[in-house]
Design an enzyme around this catalytic site. Structure first.
Site, mmCIF file in Angstrom:
data_model
loop_
_atom_site.group_PDB
_atom_site.id
_atom_site.type_symbol
_atom_site.label_atom_id
_atom_site.label_comp_id
_atom_site.label_asym_id
_atom_site.label_seq_id
_atom_site.Cartn_x
_atom_site.Cartn_y
_atom_site.Cartn_z
ATOM 1 N N CYS A 7 0.841 -1.193 0.000
ATOM 2 C CA CYS A 7 0.000 0.000 0.000
ATOM 3 C C CYS A 7 0.875 1.240 0.000
ATOM 4 O O CYS A 7 2.107 1.162 0.048
ATOM 5 C CB CYS A 7 -0.930 0.013 1.218
ATOM 6 S SG CYS A 7 -0.069 0.185 2.802
ATOM 7 N N ASP A 27 12.023 24.547 -33.303
ATOM 8 C CA ASP A 27 13.179 24.846 -34.145
ATOM 9 C C ASP A 27 12.761 24.659 -35.602
ATOM 10 O O ASP A 27 11.783 23.951 -35.888
ATOM 11 C CB ASP A 27 14.325 23.903 -33.777
ATOM 12 C CG ASP A 27 15.519 24.081 -34.685
ATOM 13 O OD1 ASP A 27 15.971 25.226 -34.833
ATOM 14 O OD2 ASP A 27 15.982 23.077 -35.251
ATOM 15 N N ASP A 74 16.148 19.189 -32.760
ATOM 16 C CA ASP A 74 16.798 17.927 -33.115
ATOM 17 C C ASP A 74 18.308 18.023 -33.227
ATOM 18 O O ASP A 74 18.983 17.014 -33.404
ATOM 19 C CB ASP A 74 16.249 17.404 -34.447
ATOM 20 C CG ASP A 74 16.793 18.192 -35.636
ATOM 21 O OD1 ASP A 74 16.979 19.427 -35.495
ATOM 22 O OD2 ASP A 74 17.039 17.585 -36.694
ATOM 23 N N ASP A 88 20.490 22.834 -30.539
ATOM 24 C CA ASP A 88 19.220 22.963 -29.824
ATOM 25 C C ASP A 88 19.319 22.463 -28.384
ATOM 26 O O ASP A 88 18.425 22.727 -27.575
ATOM 27 C CB ASP A 88 18.127 22.146 -30.535
ATOM 28 C CG ASP A 88 17.843 22.654 -31.937
ATOM 29 O OD1 ASP A 88 17.892 23.881 -32.117
ATOM 30 O OD2 ASP A 88 17.584 21.827 -32.822
#
Length: 783
Positions: A14, A464, A665, A669
């Site tokens: 629990c 981008d 990508d 970036d």
């Protein structure tokens, strides 16, 4: 430097158990963070190896009364997940067997208890009018059908029920009592403490009423027995646990399915001979034969053959991808109708599939910040409920007009039984686990519960341009030599390609590829220098060649005004102009076209329909960015920025109160991805970008960004529903069990009904989370 360990933990049942293990780990010197997962039975720990060790972490868990083992040294693979799934299945079957046996035993006990539970049989008023009314009607019917039942002496019935109940408690409910005793020895309490106190008190009370009824009679108390309550409480809890175990197994189904994609063997060709070997024996560089219809066993490069490969396990897209010599394949994908000869490049823990499984398991083991409140409540829940149970008994003893002990006892037991912290403990992790599995099926890898929660709060998406909104595979469309110079277009291309041959920018690759396509000479540059987002320069054939944008040339005091017209013409059509100067003289412009992705406009429309602001952020010229934005349907553009300025743009949006997701990508970036509230790396992006991001997209498709954010929003909605139900259930159920409705309605909740309600609460939370598995994430309407 901190290290990470994932410890298998057993015995947790629990939220209170989960919270106790977590507190113990966090209190260990050298532990920088811990996330304990009840469903996975694991503890993910970040620790300082100079101050503690996995052995000490295991000892810390065991000191709390739960089992723990050292983490496996191998990758989380098929065998590991298969064993985990088998253990979950066995747990479900064991709980189901005990629940069925306890239910049958409970029906037998109720049948023989009918003469004891009617008004005539007991000779006193009921503490449970609802149950008594049902039993009176049942007795009226049974007395005509089975008169012999009512002829059995009361003592014979109660003694028989005592023996049957005791046997069922030991066999079916023994684990409850053993776990409660273990918790007591370690000076803690959990849900089994409540169950043991409730059923144990009812059993002891009934046993005394059976063995020595005179004690009750002398004090004016009817010697009622609660054997049916004891057995049915255990039966309901076991049934709830069985359904919960089954549902928990469903939450990890996606993870097991991914792990099962790894074939157990591979056909390796050595010296012209093919033989099947265990996948663990395959090494990088080995040549693997993949026949039509087989699952590809390793990541690798195609040496021979051509085929169409089903990569839906990675991308979420069902269309097969053509593979020819020189192309790459991923382990776990399914080969089509052609045979392939593949050279292994990544195997074992380094493979893409192993990385996905590892990311998913880490994400499912992590905690979302919203879980903190549930953990805090769970830490004090059991002691509070025990105290409320005692207070309930005391109030009934002081205020009941008759049968105070019986009424107080029934209400106190009902309070203990109905209040269970399981629902609170399951509210968040079940939703996170189902969501990460659902995300994987959509080609979205969520790295943590925290990232999942933050993605649901995003209101601004920054995209981008190159490789994100556009295809990221630019190609040279034109080479223009400057008027009034001796340079030809071939000269411009040869000198520019020489410099760009050492650059990793996508535009540089396009320029080099165009030189090679035209068959022009290749020259190696000297003294190469690069400035991110601006351009590069180098010495070629004794002359300094500069390749980049107009700002880069201006910074170097090179006049490129003669190139203004071709630059503006290219930018106006959405193409990128790359300026080239040779020996300090403007030589020409190379025009590079990078069309937007198919479906980008539709994906951006989905984002806007979901009430998200969408911005285009790029280092390209303003005119190029504006043209791409118009085509893609983006209204806001931030152009002509360096990588550091991209970070500043993200920070500016955050200061304005926006929750920002950055999608990119490339290497340039990565800083912006890390700075954003949620970094999303496009499929096919660089390893640096994927590492910096919070979510990684396995398909090269902007639609996956919308899928990720919509999935996160729906997950947070499910989590809020779960927490609302878990908290609301206890806020309403505990007072009702204590007798809050009795003054107005005369209703006092039976412990049996309390146990049914408790079991339902946990099952409902898990069932609600499982709705995410079939949620229509890709619907065109906003969530």
């Amino acid at each position: 430097m901190a290290e990470h360990a994932t410890l298998p933990v057993t015995g947790m049942t629990c939220a209170a158990c989960q919270s106790r293990v977590q507190r113990a780990l966090e209190a260990e010197p050298g532990v920088e963070g811990a996330a304990v997962n009840l469903l996975l039975g694991s503890a993910a720990v970040e620790y300082d190896p100079a101050r503690t060790s996995p052995e000490r972490l295991v000892a810390a868990v065991r000191a709390t009364g739960y089992g723990a083992e050292l983490p496996s040294s191998g990758p989380v693979g098929h065998d590991h997940m298969l064993m985990h799934g088998a253990a979950q299945l066995e747990e479900y079957h064991a709980l189901r067997r005990k629940a069925i046996a306890a239910s049958i035993g409970g029906l037998i006990v109720i049948f023989f208890s009918v003469p004891l539970m009617t008004s005539a049989g007991s000779g006193h008023d009921s503490v449970d009018p609802l149950m008594r009314g049902v039993m009176d009607h049942l007795a009226s019917w049974l007395s005509g059908v089975l008169p012999w039942l009512f002829a059995i002496p009361r003592d014979a019935i109660t003694w028989g029920l005592l023996v049957l109940t005791a046997a069922l408690v030991v066999w079916a409910g023994g684990d409850f009592y053993r776990r409660a005793w273990s918790a007591l020895r370690h000076k803690t309490a959990d849900m089994y403490t409540l169950i043991t106190l409730g059923t144990g008190a009812a059993l002891i009370y009934s046993a005394i009423a059976t063995v020595a009824p005179g004690i009750f009679i002398r004090h004016g108390i009817a010697p009622d027995v609660y054997y049916e309550a004891v057995i049915l409480i255990i039966a309901f809890i076991l049934a709830g646990n069985a359904l919960e175990a089954r549902a928990r197994r469903q939450t990890t189904a996606a993870l097991r399915a991914l792990a099962a994609l790894q074939p157990a063997t591979a056909r390796v060709r050595h010296d012209g001979i093919d033989r099947d070997v265990l996948i663990e024996s395959v090494h990088s560089g080995d040549v693997v034969v993949v026949r039509p219809g087989e699952r590809i066993p390793v990541d690798g490069a195609v040496l021979e053959g051509d085929s169409a490969v089903d990569e839906s396990m990675l991308t979420g897209e069902s269309l097969p991808v053509a593979k020819v010599a020189g192309g790459g394949v991923t382990g776990g994908s399914i080969n089509g109708s052609g045979a392939l000869l593949v050279q292994a490049t990544r195997v074992g823990a380094e493979s893409t599939l192993a990385a996905i499984v590892r990311l998913m398991r880490d994400a499912q083991a992590s905690r979302a910040p919203v879980q903190v409140l549930a953990d805090r409540i769970s830490a004090v829940f059991v002691p509070v409920i025990v105290a409320l149970s005692l207070v309930t008994f005391a109030i009934w003893m002081a205020t009941a007009d008759h049968s105070p002990a019986l009424r107080g006892f029934a209400a106190a037991v009902a309070v203990l039984i109905i209040a269970c912290p399981c629902a609170m403990g399951l509210a968040v992790p079940t939703a996170v686990m189902v969501a990460t599995g659902r995300g994987a099926s959509l080609g979205v890898l969520v790295k943590s519960g925290e990232a999942l929660q933050r993605a649901g709060e995003v209101d601004t998406v920054v995209l981008d341009k190159t490789g994100t909104v556009t295809q990221g595979r630019p190609a040279v469309s034109d080479v223009i030599a400057a008027a009034g110079t001796d340079f030809t277009s071939d000269d411009v291309l040869v000198f520019a390609a020489a410099v760009e041959s050492l650059s990793q920018h996508p535009l540089a690759a396009a320029i080099v590829a165009e030189r090679d396509r035209r068959g022009l000479r290749a020259v190696h540059p000297m003294a190469f220098q690069s400035q991110g987002g601006m351009g590069a320069r180098g010495n070629v054939d004794g002359r300094v060649v500069t390749v980049g944008n107009d700002s880069y040339h201006a910074e170097l005091s090179i006049d490129v005004s003669s190139l203004r017209d071709p630059v503006l013409g290219a930018a106006a059509s959405g193409r990128t102009p790359v300026l080239v100067s040779i020996g300090g003289t403007a030589a020409g412009v190379i025009v590079v076209a990078d069309p937007i992705r198919a479906g980008a406009a539709a994906a951006i429309a989905r984002l806007k329909a979901a009430h998200l602001d969408v911005l285009l952020l790029t280092g390209d010229r303003q005119e190029v960015a504006d043209a791409i934005a118009r085509e893609a349907g983006i209204d806001q553009v931030i152009a002509h920025v360096l990588p550091a300025e991209k970070v500043a743009a993200i920070e500016r949006l955050q200061r304005e109160g926006h929750v920002v997701a950055m999608v990119g990508d490339g290497v340039n970036d990565a800083p912006a991805l890390a700075r954003a509230d949620v970094g999303i790396a496009m499929g096919g992006g660089t390893a640096v970008a994927v590492e910096a991001a919070d979510l990684a997209l396995m398909r090269d498709d902007l639609d996956a960004v919308a899928d990720a954010i919509i999935l996160s929003r729906r997950t947070m909605r499910i989590i809020r529903q779960n927490l609302g139900w878990a908290f609301g259930y206890n806020l309403l159920a505990v007072p009702i069990a204590a007798g809050a409705l009795y003054p107005a309605t005369g209703l006092l909740l039976s412990p049996v009904l309390a146990s049914a309600a408790m079991a339902l609460s946990s099952v409902s939370v898990v069932g609600n989370s499982l709705r995410l598995r079939s949620s229509a994430i890709r619907a065109s309407s906003p969530p």
